[in-house]
Design a protein around this motif. Structure first.
Motif, PDB file in Angstrom:
ATOM      1  N   ARG A   1       8.482  -4.180  -3.870  1.00 41.13           N
ATOM      2  CA  ARG A   1       9.037  -4.548  -4.665  1.00 41.13           C
ATOM      3  C   ARG A   1       8.916  -6.308  -5.449  1.00 41.13           C
ATOM      4  O   ARG A   1       9.507  -6.401  -6.500  1.00 41.13           O
ATOM      5  CB  ARG A   1      10.578  -3.577  -4.806  1.00 41.13           C
ATOM      6  N   ILE A   2      10.078  -6.785  -4.288  1.00 39.62           N
ATOM      7  CA  ILE A   2       9.562  -8.629  -4.948  1.00 39.62           C
ATOM      8  C   ILE A   2       8.190  -9.060  -5.609  1.00 39.62           C
ATOM      9  O   ILE A   2       8.739  -9.979  -6.057  1.00 39.62           O
ATOM     10  CB  ILE A   2      10.407  -9.178  -3.185  1.00 39.62           C
ATOM     11  N   PHE A   3       7.112  -8.603  -4.526  1.00 36.28           N
ATOM     12  CA  PHE A   3       6.017  -8.932  -4.805  1.00 36.28           C
ATOM     13  C   PHE A   3       6.248  -8.577  -6.473  1.00 36.28           C
ATOM     14  O   PHE A   3       5.344  -9.523  -6.836  1.00 36.28           O
ATOM     15  CB  PHE A   3       5.698  -8.950  -4.082  1.00 36.28           C
ATOM     16  N   THR A   4       5.991  -7.053  -6.451  1.00 32.92           N
ATOM     17  CA  THR A   4       5.275  -6.385  -8.375  1.00 32.92           C
ATOM     18  C   THR A   4       6.703  -7.065  -8.721  1.00 32.92           C
ATOM     19  O   THR A   4       5.751  -7.742  -9.691  1.00 32.92           O
ATOM     20  CB  THR A   4       6.183  -5.190  -7.906  1.00 32.92           C
ATOM     21  N   MET A   5       7.917  -7.041  -8.599  1.00 27.13           N
ATOM     22  CA  MET A   5       8.688  -7.586  -9.962  1.00 27.13           C
ATOM     23  C   MET A   5       8.319  -9.405 -10.715  1.00 27.13           C
ATOM     24  O   MET A   5       8.251 -10.084 -11.023  1.00 27.13           O
ATOM     25  CB  MET A   5      10.421  -8.013  -9.836  1.00 27.13           C
ATOM     26  N   ALA A   6       8.179 -10.004  -8.489  1.00 24.78           N
ATOM     27  CA  ALA A   6       7.701 -11.704  -9.248  1.00 24.78           C
ATOM     28  C   ALA A   6       6.507 -11.626 -10.295  1.00 24.78           C
ATOM     29  O   ALA A   6       6.167 -12.538 -10.837  1.00 24.78           O
ATOM     30  CB  ALA A   6       7.533 -11.887  -7.780  1.00 24.78           C
TER      31      ALA A   6
ATOM     32  N   GLY B   1       9.803 -20.617  -7.822  1.00 19.96           N
ATOM     33  CA  GLY B   1       9.874 -20.471  -6.858  1.00 19.96           C
ATOM     34  C   GLY B   1      11.655 -20.200  -6.300  1.00 19.96           C
ATOM     35  O   GLY B   1      11.965 -19.665  -5.610  1.00 19.96           O
ATOM     36  N   LEU B   2      12.777 -21.345  -6.777  1.00 17.14           N
ATOM     37  CA  LEU B   2      13.664 -20.193  -6.921  1.00 17.14           C
ATOM     38  C   LEU B   2      13.900 -18.637  -7.183  1.00 17.14           C
ATOM     39  O   LEU B   2      15.198 -18.579  -6.481  1.00 17.14           O
ATOM     40  CB  LEU B   2      14.700 -21.258  -7.601  1.00 17.14           C
ATOM     41  N   LEU B   3      13.701 -18.580  -8.621  1.00 14.40           N
ATOM     42  CA  LEU B   3      13.530 -17.259  -8.223  1.00 14.40           C
ATOM     43  C   LEU B   3      13.365 -16.180  -6.902  1.00 14.40           C
ATOM     44  O   LEU B   3      13.734 -15.081  -6.589  1.00 14.40           O
ATOM     45  CB  LEU B   3      13.326 -16.382  -9.780  1.00 14.40           C
ATOM     46  N   LEU B   4      12.143 -16.877  -6.558  1.00 11.25           N
ATOM     47  CA  LEU B   4      11.796 -15.872  -5.064  1.00 11.25           C
ATOM     48  C   LEU B   4      12.754 -15.820  -4.237  1.00 11.25           C
ATOM     49  O   LEU B   4      13.112 -15.372  -4.032  1.00 11.25           O
ATOM     50  CB  LEU B   4      10.271 -16.433  -4.700  1.00 11.25           C
ATOM     51  N   TYR B   5      13.301 -17.319  -4.130  1.00  6.43           N
ATOM     52  CA  TYR B   5      14.647 -17.042  -3.674  1.00  6.43           C
ATOM     53  C   TYR B   5      15.759 -16.786  -3.377  1.00  6.43           C
ATOM     54  O   TYR B   5      16.420 -16.070  -2.380  1.00  6.43           O
ATOM     55  CB  TYR B   5      14.854 -18.652  -3.365  1.00  6.43           C
ATOM     56  N   GLU B   6      16.084 -16.672  -3.919  1.00  3.25           N
ATOM     57  CA  GLU B   6      17.118 -15.925  -4.647  1.00  3.25           C
ATOM     58  C   GLU B   6      16.788 -14.188  -4.464  1.00  3.25           C
ATOM     59  O   GLU B   6      17.994 -13.108  -4.218  1.00  3.25           O
ATOM     60  CB  GLU B   6      17.787 -15.507  -6.399  1.00  3.25           C
ATOM     61  N   MET B   7      16.163 -13.384  -5.284  1.00  2.61           N
ATOM     62  CA  MET B   7      15.037 -12.127  -4.447  1.00  2.61           C
ATOM     63  C   MET B   7      15.072 -12.154  -2.713  1.00  2.61           C
ATOM     64  O   MET B   7      15.565 -10.773  -2.662  1.00  2.61           O
ATOM     65  CB  MET B   7      13.729 -12.095  -5.131  1.00  2.61           C
TER      66      MET B   7
ATOM     67  N   ILE C   1       7.559 -19.943  -1.956  1.00  6.41           N
ATOM     68  CA  ILE C   1       7.896 -20.683  -2.659  1.00  6.41           C
ATOM     69  C   ILE C   1       8.120 -21.885  -2.040  1.00  6.41           C
ATOM     70  O   ILE C   1       8.609 -22.891  -2.682  1.00  6.41           O
ATOM     71  CB  ILE C   1       9.971 -19.721  -1.897  1.00  6.41           C
ATOM     72  N   LYS C   2       7.400 -22.668  -0.809  1.00  4.02           N
ATOM     73  CA  LYS C   2       7.314 -23.584  -0.530  1.00  4.02           C
ATOM     74  C   LYS C   2       6.288 -24.687  -1.700  1.00  4.02           C
ATOM     75  O   LYS C   2       6.146 -25.811  -2.542  1.00  4.02           O
ATOM     76  CB  LYS C   2       6.731 -23.868   1.220  1.00  4.02           C
ATOM     77  N   GLY C   3       5.327 -23.250  -1.905  1.00  8.09           N
ATOM     78  CA  GLY C   3       4.135 -23.834  -2.472  1.00  8.09           C
ATOM     79  C   GLY C   3       5.060 -24.614  -3.768  1.00  8.09           C
ATOM     80  O   GLY C   3       4.681 -25.225  -4.753  1.00  8.09           O
ATOM     81  N   CYS C   4       6.053 -23.584  -4.168  1.00 13.10           N
ATOM     82  CA  CYS C   4       5.876 -23.353  -6.157  1.00 13.10           C
ATOM     83  C   CYS C   4       6.901 -25.077  -6.154  1.00 13.10           C
ATOM     84  O   CYS C   4       7.528 -25.623  -7.397  1.00 13.10           O
ATOM     85  CB  CYS C   4       7.231 -22.598  -6.632  1.00 13.10           C
ATOM     86  N   CYS C   5       7.789 -24.980  -4.748  1.00 11.14           N
ATOM     87  CA  CYS C   5       8.882 -25.840  -4.620  1.00 11.14           C
ATOM     88  C   CYS C   5       8.114 -27.701  -4.038  1.00 11.14           C
ATOM     89  O   CYS C   5       9.341 -27.961  -3.546  1.00 11.14           O
ATOM     90  CB  CYS C   5      10.134 -25.794  -3.783  1.00 11.14           C
ATOM     91  N   ASN C   6       6.892 -28.511  -4.579  1.00  9.50           N
ATOM     92  CA  ASN C   6       6.543 -29.561  -3.531  1.00  9.50           C
ATOM     93  C   ASN C   6       7.711 -30.555  -4.965  1.00  9.50           C
ATOM     94  O   ASN C   6       7.318 -30.039  -5.994  1.00  9.50           O
ATOM     95  CB  ASN C   6       5.476 -29.610  -4.556  1.00  9.50           C
ATOM     96  N   TRP C   7       7.695 -31.295  -3.355  1.00  3.59           N
ATOM     97  CA  TRP C   7       8.100 -32.644  -4.495  1.00  3.59           C
ATOM     98  C   TRP C   7       7.838 -33.231  -5.543  1.00  3.59           C
ATOM     99  O   TRP C   7       7.978 -33.240  -6.901  1.00  3.59           O
ATOM    100  CB  TRP C   7       8.582 -33.970  -4.172  1.00  3.59           C
ATOM    101  N   LYS C   8       6.601 -33.473  -6.085  1.00  7.24           N
ATOM    102  CA  LYS C   8       5.514 -33.650  -6.898  1.00  7.24           C
ATOM    103  C   LYS C   8       5.212 -32.907  -7.847  1.00  7.24           C
ATOM    104  O   LYS C   8       4.074 -31.135  -7.429  1.00  7.24           O
ATOM    105  CB  LYS C   8       4.107 -33.991  -6.570  1.00  7.24           C
TER     106      LYS C   8
END
Length: 451
Positions: free
Chosen positions: A260-265, A346-352, A392-399
């Motif tokens: 469900r997380i994957f679908t809603m995301a 990415g942080l939204l995925l972390y919340e879920m 999540i990690k890919g979305c939250c890259n520093w650069k």
């Protein structure tokens, strides 16, 4: 000579046609006039009963010298969340007109640059050039005052709310055989609040429909009270849904699975791509700004910041409650880009995955930038699979240039959904609201409101 004597004189006995000609006015003209007057009155009464908006247009406009203001022109649909920091100047001192479809957005800067304090070490990204233009004018709903014109109107409680917008009241109602949410502007609202209310509705109307944005149904803007109408999303905001999933014996059942997380995301990513296609940045992606239907369809909301930045020429207030979700470049006072929204996604995925925990909960807001600069990243949630954590990690890259595009994110989510588990996720304990607000970086002047 009288008419009677004239008829006797001019007409032969028994000549009916001749007598009718003599009495033409009394026999034909007067009855026809009376019948026409009756028909006109009947039509007007029917219009008053069934089409009050047309009668309103037929009435003569008040002169400019009158002190009473009238609404003109805004035909725009709804909103759900409260209006935050919106400011729309009065175009005409004696009117409430805010909708100008020909040039309402043509000269505004819709990007999200933030004040630059020092030159960054990396090359400056190209300026974000908006191309958003008005699309359609939505309909004005033929409604009068509440609750006469809507069925089954009941107040709508706001869950997990510290403070609500005092100028807006929320109701659940039935309209055209469906459940809707009414946002009603209180009679005590001043001119600025009225313009904010209608200006935000106008902005939403011009975005156009999308399956993963709440459906905008219409407004009542020609008479008080001003009302915006939107489809009801029974599960309310995603954050409160995640918190309810932590509780036992919830009615109706509230179950979150990895699938469900994957679908809603994917649904949220689709709506965000839609905004980006119009050269609009969201700037506030998080669980509290995602609304969820009864069948767990996720719809992206929280568009107030988009409207505000557009209206204020790209400026953005420094809000501490946003910082835990902001990309490093925004914390460093650099301009935002589409990849800044990808970071927040990415942080939204972390919340879920954590069922509603605040990201970087142990890091104070004023230490966030240094934390990111040291190359630190979010810990893997206990409920997260390797596939979800990789996204999540890919979305939250520093650069920002190292972050994937939303199209790439959507493909990874679709791939992860195929092998995702249907096991119901669990998390220990319920959320302590005061602790959450502290960990999420809310200051005393901030509030969390669902709608």
């Amino acid at each position: 000579m009288s008419s009677l004597s004239e008829a006797d004189y001019r007409c032969k006995h028994g000549d009916t046609i001749c007598e009718i000609r003599v009495y033409e006015q009394e026999v034909i003209v007067v009855p026809i006039f009376l019948l026409a007057s009756f028909l006109v009155t009947l039509v007007f009464v029917l219009l008053m009963r069934f089409c009050p908006e047309r009668v309103e247009r037929m009435r003569p406009r008040a002169s400019k010298s009158t002190s009473r203001r009238e609404l003109h022109g805004i035909d725009a649909p709804p909103g759900i969340n409260v209006l935050e920091h919106e400011s729309i100047a009065l175009d005409i001192p004696t009117s409430y007109s805010t909708f100008n479809p020909t040039n309402a957005y043509s000269s505004k800067n819709l990007s999200v640059p933030v004040r630059t304090l020092a030159p960054p070490p990396d090359p400056q990204p190209q300026p974000f050039q908006p191309s958003f233009t008005p699309i359609v004018q939505p309909r004005e709903l033929p409604r009068q005052r509440l609750p006469e014109s809507f069925n089954l109107v009941t107040p709508l409680p706001v869950a997990f709310s510290l403070r609500s917008d005092s100028s807006v009241s929320l109701y659940r109602a039935r309209m055209e055989n469906r459940n809707v949410v009414l946002r009603v502007l209180n009679d005590s609202a001043d001119a600025s609040e009225r313009h904010n209310f209608l200006g935000f509705a106008s902005f939403l109307a011009q975005l156009g429909p999308h399956p993963f944005l709440p459906e905008l149904l219409g407004v009542v803007s020609l008479r008080a009270p001003l009302v915006t109408v939107v489809e009801e999303l029974e599960n309310r905001d995603l954050l409160s849904l995640l918190w309810r999933s932590r509780q036992e014996h919830v009615d109706p059942p509230c179950e979150i699975t990895e699938r469900r997380i994957f679908t809603m995301a994917q649904q949220v990513a689709s709506a965000l791509e839609f905004l980006h296609s119009k050269d609009l940045l969201h700037g506030n992606i998080r669980a509290r700004n995602v609304l969820v239907s009864k069948d767990y369809t996720a719809k992206l909301w929280g568009l107030h910041g988009v409207h505000t930045r557009k209206d204020q020429g790209g400026t953005q207030k420094d809000d501490t409650s946003l910082k835990k979700w902001q990309a490093p470049e925004l914390l460093a006072k650099r301009p935002a880009s589409q990849s800044s929204d990808v970071w927040s996604f990415g942080l939204l995925l972390y919340e879920m995955a954590t069922l509603g925990e605040a990201p970087f909960a142990e890091i104070p807001v004023n230490e966030l930038l240094q934390f990111h600069q040291r190359g630190k990243s979010l810990k893997k949630p206990s409920n997260s699979s390797n596939a979800l954590y990789t996204v999540i990690k890919g979305c939250c890259n520093w650069k920002d240039q190292d972050r994937p595009s939303l199209a790439d994110v959507s493909r990874k989510l679709a791939s992860g959904e195929k092998s995702a588990s249907d096991k119901v996720l669990k998390a220990p304990g319920t959320i302590n609201i005061e602790q959450y607000l502290k960990e999420a970086g809310y200051g005393e002047s901030n509030s969390y409101t669902v709608f």
